[in-house]
Design an enzyme around this catalytic site. Structure first.
Site, PDB file in Angstrom:
ATOM      1  N   ARG A  10      -0.770   4.045  32.039  1.00 54.32           N
ATOM      2  CA  ARG A  10      -0.028   3.699  30.821  1.00 54.32           C
ATOM      3  C   ARG A  10       1.459   3.556  31.122  1.00 54.32           C
ATOM      4  O   ARG A  10       1.979   4.095  32.093  1.00 54.32           O
ATOM      5  CB  ARG A  10      -0.222   4.742  29.727  1.00 54.32           C
ATOM      6  CG  ARG A  10       0.395   6.124  30.003  1.00 54.32           C
ATOM      7  CD  ARG A  10       1.732   6.331  29.335  1.00 54.32           C
ATOM      8  NE  ARG A  10       2.361   7.591  29.708  1.00 54.32           N
ATOM      9  CZ  ARG A  10       3.201   7.721  30.700  1.00 54.32           C
ATOM     10  NH1 ARG A  10       3.515   6.705  31.469  1.00 54.32           N
ATOM     11  NH2 ARG A  10       3.751   8.900  30.979  1.00 54.32           N
ATOM     12  N   HIS A  17       9.200  12.862  25.499  1.00 57.58           N
ATOM     13  CA  HIS A  17       9.397  14.280  25.202  1.00 57.58           C
ATOM     14  C   HIS A  17       9.339  14.517  23.694  1.00 57.58           C
ATOM     15  O   HIS A  17      10.146  15.257  23.122  1.00 57.58           O
ATOM     16  CB  HIS A  17      10.699  14.803  25.838  1.00 57.58           C
ATOM     17  CG  HIS A  17      10.590  14.830  27.337  1.00 57.58           C
ATOM     18  ND1 HIS A  17       9.939  15.840  28.008  1.00 57.58           N
ATOM     19  CD2 HIS A  17      10.989  13.952  28.287  1.00 57.58           C
ATOM     20  CE1 HIS A  17       9.977  15.590  29.320  1.00 57.58           C
ATOM     21  NE2 HIS A  17      10.596  14.436  29.512  1.00 57.58           N
ATOM     22  N   ASP A  19       5.793  14.156  22.311  1.00 59.86           N
ATOM     23  CA  ASP A  19       4.365  14.367  22.006  1.00 59.86           C
ATOM     24  C   ASP A  19       4.028  15.844  21.824  1.00 59.86           C
ATOM     25  O   ASP A  19       3.325  16.216  20.885  1.00 59.86           O
ATOM     26  CB  ASP A  19       3.438  13.685  23.043  1.00 59.86           C
ATOM     27  CG  ASP A  19       3.566  14.180  24.470  1.00 59.86           C
ATOM     28  OD1 ASP A  19       4.546  14.885  24.798  1.00 59.86           O
ATOM     29  OD2 ASP A  19       2.669  13.864  25.285  1.00 59.86           O
ATOM     30  N   GLY A 104       2.527   8.998  41.520  1.00 56.91           N
ATOM     31  CA  GLY A 104       3.883   9.574  41.508  1.00 56.91           C
ATOM     32  C   GLY A 104       4.944   8.665  40.925  1.00 56.91           C
ATOM     33  O   GLY A 104       6.131   8.831  41.190  1.00 56.91           O
ATOM     34  N   GLY A 106       5.046   7.772  37.478  1.00 61.67           N
ATOM     35  CA  GLY A 106       5.223   7.927  36.040  1.00 61.67           C
ATOM     36  C   GLY A 106       4.379   6.960  35.232  1.00 61.67           C
ATOM     37  O   GLY A 106       4.630   6.736  34.057  1.00 61.67           O
ATOM     38  N   SER A 108       1.092   7.500  34.964  1.00 58.15           N
ATOM     39  CA  SER A 108      -0.063   8.324  34.593  1.00 58.15           C
ATOM     40  C   SER A 108      -1.299   8.073  35.456  1.00 58.15           C
ATOM     41  O   SER A 108      -2.408   7.927  34.945  1.00 58.15           O
ATOM     42  CB  SER A 108      -0.412   8.143  33.110  1.00 58.15           C
ATOM     43  OG  SER A 108       0.652   8.574  32.325  1.00 58.15           O
ATOM     44  N   SER A 109      -1.091   8.053  36.764  1.00 61.63           N
ATOM     45  CA  SER A 109      -2.247   7.918  37.655  1.00 61.63           C
ATOM     46  C   SER A 109      -3.188   9.108  37.484  1.00 61.63           C
ATOM     47  O   SER A 109      -4.415   8.954  37.553  1.00 61.63           O
ATOM     48  CB  SER A 109      -1.806   7.792  39.112  1.00 61.63           C
ATOM     49  OG  SER A 109      -1.055   8.919  39.490  1.00 61.63           O
ATOM     50  N   ASP A 150      -0.475  10.769  27.601  1.00 58.50           N
ATOM     51  CA  ASP A 150      -0.976   9.965  28.717  1.00 58.50           C
ATOM     52  C   ASP A 150      -2.490   9.809  28.644  1.00 58.50           C
ATOM     53  O   ASP A 150      -3.027   8.701  28.773  1.00 58.50           O
ATOM     54  CB  ASP A 150      -0.592  10.613  30.053  1.00 58.50           C
ATOM     55  CG  ASP A 150       0.902  10.881  30.145  1.00 58.50           C
ATOM     56  OD1 ASP A 150       1.654  10.319  29.328  1.00 58.50           O
ATOM     57  OD2 ASP A 150       1.303  11.651  31.031  1.00 58.50           O
ATOM     58  N   TYR A 199      10.058  20.172  33.372  1.00 59.00           N
ATOM     59  CA  TYR A 199       9.317  19.783  32.172  1.00 59.00           C
ATOM     60  C   TYR A 199       9.034  21.030  31.329  1.00 59.00           C
ATOM     61  O   TYR A 199       9.275  21.043  30.109  1.00 59.00           O
ATOM     62  CB  TYR A 199       8.005  19.099  32.583  1.00 59.00           C
ATOM     63  CG  TYR A 199       7.189  18.529  31.448  1.00 59.00           C
ATOM     64  CD1 TYR A 199       7.236  17.174  31.143  1.00 59.00           C
ATOM     65  CD2 TYR A 199       6.347  19.342  30.683  1.00 59.00           C
ATOM     66  CE1 TYR A 199       6.478  16.638  30.122  1.00 59.00           C
ATOM     67  CE2 TYR A 199       5.588  18.829  29.655  1.00 59.00           C
ATOM     68  CZ  TYR A 199       5.648  17.478  29.376  1.00 59.00           C
ATOM     69  OH  TYR A 199       4.889  16.956  28.355  1.00 59.00           O
TER      70      TYR A 199
HETATM   71  C1  GLA Z   1       4.552  13.328  30.771  1.00 56.23           C
HETATM   72  C2  GLA Z   1       3.554  14.134  29.959  1.00 56.23           C
HETATM   73  C3  GLA Z   1       3.410  13.559  28.551  1.00 56.23           C
HETATM   74  C4  GLA Z   1       4.759  13.365  27.874  1.00 56.23           C
HETATM   75  C5  GLA Z   1       5.731  12.651  28.812  1.00 56.23           C
HETATM   76  C6  GLA Z   1       7.130  12.597  28.254  1.00 56.23           C
HETATM   77  O1  GLA Z   1       4.079  12.032  31.002  1.00 56.23           O
HETATM   78  O2  GLA Z   1       2.297  14.153  30.583  1.00 56.23           O
HETATM   79  O3  GLA Z   1       2.571  14.396  27.774  1.00 56.23           O
HETATM   80  O4  GLA Z   1       5.282  14.590  27.440  1.00 56.23           O
HETATM   81  O5  GLA Z   1       5.796  13.265  30.089  1.00 56.23           O
HETATM   82  O6  GLA Z   1       7.148  11.853  27.079  1.00 56.23           O
END
Ligand code: GLA
Length: 354
Positions: A10, A17, A19, A104, A106, A108-109, A150, A199
């Site tokens: 995705r 930050h 969700d 790695g 961002g 969402s692998s 994600d 995070y």
């Molecule tokens: C990562 C987390 C998500 C979300 C984003 C920031 O991807 O897995 O749940 O919090 O950071 O928006």
């Protein structure tokens, strides 16, 4: 029983930050995906990867800690272990996986991997329960208290659409992505190694702010007066303004007001940089360079931050770097009797050797 599952990565257009605070985001599933192909049966989950090192072999009934120690630190098998522990499938699985989602970056692998594996191992609930299961798997595999964006995007993607997610009301509203816009992802060159602990720190700071002024998802800017700590004020300011930007961006996208949407992306990046402090000098420079390029409406970091990718919204063909990504369908089972060359890239599919 032969099974072929696919789950996309995705990109988040706006709303980061938010969700895990019941706020808003506007991600879309992309045309880069992870596929799992194999046979259900036996009492172990055995997987090989076409791109990544090593084979994973996990007893379906072993405790999570045992499975995690079998695969070792930093191995993709941790996500498999997380899913097996949450799903507890009644039979094992032997198969292969391949992915066109870069690791790695961002995009969402790990969520794509979890969702594809959960489907392959027989999850048969709703899209939301699939995403919730995979969110728990991600949390136990990575130790990061991530939100659900994600996994939910990978599970619920709709071709041609971004997904307006309201995490407070558990709703998803599809928003068409106009054909005359390119969505381009550009890697900063920095992988997201520090993301985990930072995070968790950001999440804890927001929860501290909420214990003082109530839920940030329904807070107004005036409520910031209740926060005397400047750091908590900045964190809360990001969340309150980001939720509003997501709403306005979704309206702008629907009305094809690309310039306005682009401006909101640049504002979102500034908020993630100055208020939430999850950007890096490299990401900032990349966003500035892209945003100043003719034909680029806007750009921002996407996902957790601390490195990884930037997303830009542009006129068609404005950028000749990065990857153009298309809003895509979510996770599903494919016809396992068909040839497995349905996803672009990724090379040959490594069939199990035994
Ligand atoms: C990562 C987390 C998500 C979300 C984003 C920031 O991807 O897995 O749940 O919090 O950071 O928006």
């Amino acid at each position: 029983m032969r099974v072929h599952a696919i789950a996309p990565g995705r990109v988040n257009l706006i709303g980061d930050h938010t969700d895990y605070l019941g706020g808003l985001a506007l991600p879309m599933a992309i045309d880069r995906a992870t596929e799992v192909l194999g046979e259900r049966g036996g009492d172990h989950v055995v997987l090989r990867s076409a791109e990544l090192e090593g084979e994973v072999r996990l007893p379906v009934d072993a405790p999570l800690d045992t499975m995690l120690s079998l695969v070792g630190a930093d191995h993709w098998g941790r996500y498999v272990a997380g899913v097996v522990a949450e799903l507890r499938p009644t039979t094992g699985f032997e198969g292969a996986l391949r992915s066109t989602v870069p690791v790695g970056s961002g995009l969402s692998s790990s969520a794509a991997l979890e969702v594809a594996i959960a489907l392959a191992l027989g999850h048969d609930g709703t899209t939301r329960s699939l995403a919730e299961l995979c969110q728990r798997a991600e949390q136990s595999a990575s130790g990061v208290p991530c939100g659900i964006m994600d996994q939910l995007t990978s599970a619920a993607g709709i071709a041609g659409h971004a997904l307006l997610m309201d995490f407070g009301h558990d709703t998803i509203t599809p928003v068409p992505v106009p054909d005359d816009l390119d969505i381009v992802v550009v890697h900063s060159g920095e992988s997201r190694t520090l993301a985990g602990s930072a995070y968790a720190t950001r999440r804890a700071e927001c929860e501290r702010a909420e214990s003082l002024i109530g839920p940030l998802r329904s807070a107004a800017l005036a409520d910031l007066d209740g926060l005397t700590d400047p750091l908590l004020r900045r964190r809360a300011h990001h969340v309150i303004t980001e939720n509003q930007r997501v709403r306005t961006f979704a309206e702008a996208l629907r009305a094809r007001r690309a310039v306005e949407a682009g401006r909101l992306m640049v504002e979102s990046h500034a908020s993630l940089r100055d208020d939430f402090e999850v950007s890096t000098p490299t990401l900032d420079a990349l966003v500035a360079r892209l945003a100043a390029t003719p034909g680029v409406h806007g750009a921002r970091l996407t996902g957790a931050g601390f490195g990884g990718c930037v997303v830009a919204v542009t006129e068609p063909g404005a950028l000749d770097l990065g990857w153009r990504v298309l809003p895509s369908e979510g996770a599903r089972l494919l016809d396992a009797s068909q040839p497995s060359d349905q996803v672009a890239g990724g090379g040959g599919f490594a069939e199990p050797s035994s």
